[in-house]
Design a protein around this motif. Structure first.
Motif, PDB file in Angstrom:
ATOM      1  N   LYS A 159     -23.321 -14.390  44.724  1.00 28.56           N
ATOM      2  CA  LYS A 159     -23.123 -15.526  45.628  1.00 28.56           C
ATOM      3  C   LYS A 159     -24.276 -16.511  45.516  1.00 28.56           C
ATOM      4  CE  LYS A 159     -20.312 -13.172  49.060  1.00 28.56           C
ATOM      5  NZ  LYS A 159     -20.246 -12.664  50.439  1.00 28.56           N
ATOM      6  N   ARG A 160     -25.495 -15.983  45.407  1.00 25.90           N
ATOM      7  CA  ARG A 160     -26.668 -16.852  45.284  1.00 25.90           C
ATOM      8  C   ARG A 160     -26.603 -17.659  43.994  1.00 25.90           C
ATOM      9  NH1 ARG A 160     -32.305 -15.859  43.575  1.00 25.90           N
ATOM     10  NH2 ARG A 160     -33.550 -17.423  44.610  1.00 25.90           N
ATOM     11  N   ILE A 206     -22.977   1.906  47.772  1.00 25.08           N
ATOM     12  CA  ILE A 206     -22.583   0.769  48.616  1.00 25.08           C
ATOM     13  C   ILE A 206     -23.713  -0.250  48.678  1.00 25.08           C
ATOM     14  CG2 ILE A 206     -22.070   0.099  50.993  1.00 25.08           C
ATOM     15  CD1 ILE A 206     -20.545   2.789  51.217  1.00 25.08           C
ATOM     16  N   ARG A 207     -24.938   0.217  48.796  1.00 25.00           N
ATOM     17  CA  ARG A 207     -26.098  -0.680  48.851  1.00 25.00           C
ATOM     18  C   ARG A 207     -26.241  -1.468  47.553  1.00 25.00           C
ATOM     19  NH1 ARG A 207     -30.082   2.933  49.468  1.00 25.00           N
ATOM     20  NH2 ARG A 207     -29.238   3.464  51.493  1.00 25.00           N
ATOM     21  N   GLU A 209     -25.854  -5.526  47.085  1.00 25.97           N
ATOM     22  CA  GLU A 209     -26.934  -6.296  46.459  1.00 25.97           C
ATOM     23  C   GLU A 209     -26.392  -7.151  45.304  1.00 25.97           C
ATOM     24  OE1 GLU A 209     -30.837  -7.628  45.781  1.00 25.97           O
ATOM     25  OE2 GLU A 209     -29.997  -6.531  47.476  1.00 25.97           O
ATOM     26  N   LEU A 210     -25.507  -6.591  44.495  1.00 23.19           N
ATOM     27  CA  LEU A 210     -24.914  -7.354  43.399  1.00 23.19           C
ATOM     28  C   LEU A 210     -24.068  -8.518  43.916  1.00 23.19           C
ATOM     29  CD1 LEU A 210     -23.845  -4.564  40.903  1.00 23.19           C
ATOM     30  CD2 LEU A 210     -25.561  -6.318  40.545  1.00 23.19           C
TER      31      LEU A 210
END
Length: 53
Positions: free
Chosen positions: A23-24, A12-13, A17-18
């Protein structure tokens, strides 16, 4: 089949992060496009340019 809790938490982490990185990158590309659009409108294409060889 039993899967340990730490495995799911880690998966999940990594997924979060992906998603954050994608989004960035989308925001970076949108900003670049906003900068490029006005610059491309300033330039006008040349008409009837003849090149003698």
């Amino acid at each position: 089949m039993w899967i340990p809790r730490w495995y799911w938490e880690n998966a999940i982490r990594r997924q979060d992060e992906l998603e954050r990185r994608v989004k960035r990158l989308e925001l970076i590309f949108c900003r670049r496009q906003k900068i490029k659009l006005p610059a491309s409108r300033i330039r006008k294409p040349a008409k009837n340019i003849k090149m003698d060889i």
